[in-house]
Design an enzyme around this catalytic site. Structure first.
Site, PDB file in Angstrom:
ATOM      1  N   HIS A   1      55.057  42.190  24.525  1.00 50.59           N
ATOM      2  CA  HIS A   1      56.517  42.137  24.360  1.00 50.59           C
ATOM      3  C   HIS A   1      56.880  42.151  22.875  1.00 50.59           C
ATOM      4  CE1 HIS A   1      57.148  40.306  28.641  1.00 50.59           C
ATOM      5  NE2 HIS A   1      56.910  41.602  28.660  1.00 50.59           N
TER       6      HIS A   1
ATOM      7  N   ASP B   1      58.681  51.176  24.932  1.00 52.08           N
ATOM      8  CA  ASP B   1      59.094  50.630  26.231  1.00 52.08           C
ATOM      9  C   ASP B   1      60.598  50.378  26.142  1.00 52.08           C
ATOM     10  OD1 ASP B   1      59.566  49.142  28.549  1.00 52.08           O
ATOM     11  OD2 ASP B   1      57.691  48.018  28.396  1.00 52.08           O
TER      12      ASP B   1
ATOM     13  N   ASP C   1      63.516  51.407  33.314  1.00 51.35           N
ATOM     14  CA  ASP C   1      62.417  50.764  32.582  1.00 51.35           C
ATOM     15  C   ASP C   1      61.288  51.783  32.452  1.00 51.35           C
ATOM     16  OD1 ASP C   1      60.618  49.016  31.463  1.00 51.35           O
ATOM     17  OD2 ASP C   1      60.498  47.672  33.180  1.00 51.35           O
TER      18      ASP C   1
ATOM     19  N   HIS D   1      48.213  42.079  32.570  1.00 54.52           N
ATOM     20  CA  HIS D   1      49.461  41.948  33.325  1.00 54.52           C
ATOM     21  C   HIS D   1      49.329  42.678  34.651  1.00 54.52           C
ATOM     22  CE1 HIS D   1      50.596  46.124  32.339  1.00 54.52           C
ATOM     23  NE2 HIS D   1      50.250  45.861  31.091  1.00 54.52           N
TER      24      HIS D   1
ATOM     25  N   HIS E   1      56.764  45.655  38.902  1.00 55.21           N
ATOM     26  CA  HIS E   1      57.700  44.609  39.298  1.00 55.21           C
ATOM     27  C   HIS E   1      58.900  45.265  39.965  1.00 55.21           C
ATOM     28  CE1 HIS E   1      60.133  45.779  35.773  1.00 55.21           C
ATOM     29  NE2 HIS E   1      59.015  45.723  35.060  1.00 55.21           N
TER      30      HIS E   1
ATOM     31  N   ARG F   1      50.293  52.010  27.385  1.00 56.09           N
ATOM     32  CA  ARG F   1      50.937  51.678  28.661  1.00 56.09           C
ATOM     33  C   ARG F   1      51.757  52.880  29.103  1.00 56.09           C
ATOM     34  NH1 ARG F   1      52.927  47.113  27.392  1.00 56.09           N
ATOM     35  NH2 ARG F   1      55.127  47.558  26.984  1.00 56.09           N
TER      36      ARG F   1
END
Length: 434
Positions: A237, A254, A265, A344, A348, A399
């Protein structure tokens, strides 16, 4: 969203509550930033979901079966002096005509009216614990109602979340169209960004490029934008966005827009100079394969956890193949040793909140995906400096994230238009990086 959509949502909640319950839902208040300046106001997601009302200092009451109408809205009165400084207030007339209130009253009348509204109701549905000050007001209204009508006042308080969030978890066609619009704006922003990245650019300039696209479509960031160059990509983050982008590094971006209350997202990982190095490409290809494996497990009847399990297996196999982990794949999965590089989960819920509401497990078992659910799919690998591997791998963070609506036959990837393969990214970045 039109008024009928919000009415449908309120009706669904009231059917879950029962005819002898009453719900009291507070909207968000303004939050001071410094001295006489407030942070930009954002309405509570639950409150906006039920009412569409976007002003601060409002309370909604839902009283099924009430003769005068079930939906009562308390909000600010119109005030010409305040409107001179701050602009139009919605007021009580528009609360009824534009927002579907069966009755509307100034917020100042809430304390006087609530004890009477609580009479003859079995239970009170509310969000206790979210706001201590409002909790105290709820308790005071209950005490007054019980003093006035005894056992005819609510004797139980039920949590709002289990009743409402089950409804929010399954998106309506109108919600999916709104999310599709947010995804399209976000996808276009990421794609345009690829043509601007070059060595020497600052991370905050990357953020600024995205903000430009979001705001010119009347949106705002759904969450703080992550623009991590080099080893900063290994901080999950990372939002400082203060460093320069260096030739030869990767940039992890991101970011997603929030549009009319709904979030997108997206994550993409880009070579700053437009070309992946051999090591960067090797790690990237593992993550991309893991995402593809996860996407294949997003569909009706699948476990929410199936995508994560599929991605994890591909990631661990890739780490072993690259020599970044040693040992048996099954043993590494069972022991969790891979978590030093993938710490992680793979996705989600997504909706009005970027990490949207709804439990991931039901009675201890992973929830089964159903049409209308929206999930992110975002595996990653992060090899920070100091990792116990050859230095040529250190500082690589990758990612890849997309947003998917579960459909009757599989899923619809709302963000698939953003270049994602090595070849597509390098082609999108084929400009003067000097």
């Amino acid at each position: 969203m039109d008024a009928t959509e919000y009415a449908r949502r309120r009706d669904a909640l009231m059917s879950r509550m029962g005819d002898d319950a009453i719900a009291v839902i507070a909207g968000a208040g303004e939050c001071p930033r410094n001295r006489d300046v407030d942070y930009p106001f954002r309405q509570s997601s639950d409150f906006r979901y039920l009412t569409g009302f976007i002003e601060p200092d409002a309370v909604a009451v839902l009283a099924p079966g009430r003769a005068e109408g079930a939906f009562i809205l308390f909000s600010r009165e119109r005030d010409p002096l305040r409107e001179t400084w701050e602009g139009r207030t919605i007021g009580q007339a528009a609360a009824q005509s534009e927002y579907g209130g069966d009755a509307a009253y100034p917020i100042e009348e809430l304390d006087a009216m609530m004890p009477g509204l609580l009479a003859d109701r079995r239970s009170l549905v509310g969000d206790l614990g979210a706001d201590e000050t409002f909790d105290q007001r709820l308790i005071a209204w209950l005490s007054q109602a019980r003093a006035q009508v005894g056992e005819r006042a609510p004797q139980a308080v039920e949590a709002l979340a289990p009743l409402l969030h089950a409804e929010r978890l399954i998106k309506s066609p109108a919600e999916i169209e709104q999310m599709r619009a947010a995804a399209r704006i976000s996808a276009d922003a990421h794609t345009r960004l690829m043509a601007t990245i070059k060595p020497g650019m600052m991370e905050y300039q990357v953020e600024a490029e995205l903000l430009y696209d979001f705001r010119r479509h009347n949106g705002e960031p759904a969450y703080p934008i992550i623009a991590g160059g080099g080893a900063n990509a290994c901080v999950l983050h990372y939002i400082a966005n203060q460093d320069a982008l260096r030739d030869g590094d990767l940039l992890l971006v991101d970011a997603g827009v929030e549009l009319a209350g709904y979030a997108a997202d997206i994550t993409r990982t880009l070579p700053v100079n437009g070309r992946f190095s051999a090591e960067q490409r090797a790690v990237y290809e593992v993550v991309l394969a893991a995402q593809q494996a996860a996407l294949e497990r997003v569909g009706p009847g699948e476990s929410f956890n199936a995508a994560h399990q599929a991605a994890t297996r591909v990631l661990v196999e890739g780490l072993v193949d690259l020599g970044l982990l040693t040992g048996d794949v099954e043993a590494l999965i069972d022991s969790g040793d891979y978590r030093r590089y993938f710490m992680h989960r793979t996705g989600h819920w997504l909706g009005m909140d970027v990490h949207d509401v709804g439990p991931y497990k039901v009675d201890g078992d992973w929830r089964t995906l159903q049409p209308g659910m929206v999930v992110t799919v975002e595996p990653g690998l992060y090899i920070p400096p100091g990792s116990p591997v050859d230095t040529r791998w250190q500082g690589i963070g990758v990612r890849i994230e997309d947003d998917c609506v579960v459909t009757d036959s599989g899923h619809d990837n709302l963000t698939a238009a953003v270049p994602k393969t090595v070849e597509a990214i390098e082609a999108a970045m084929a400009h003067d990086n000097g």
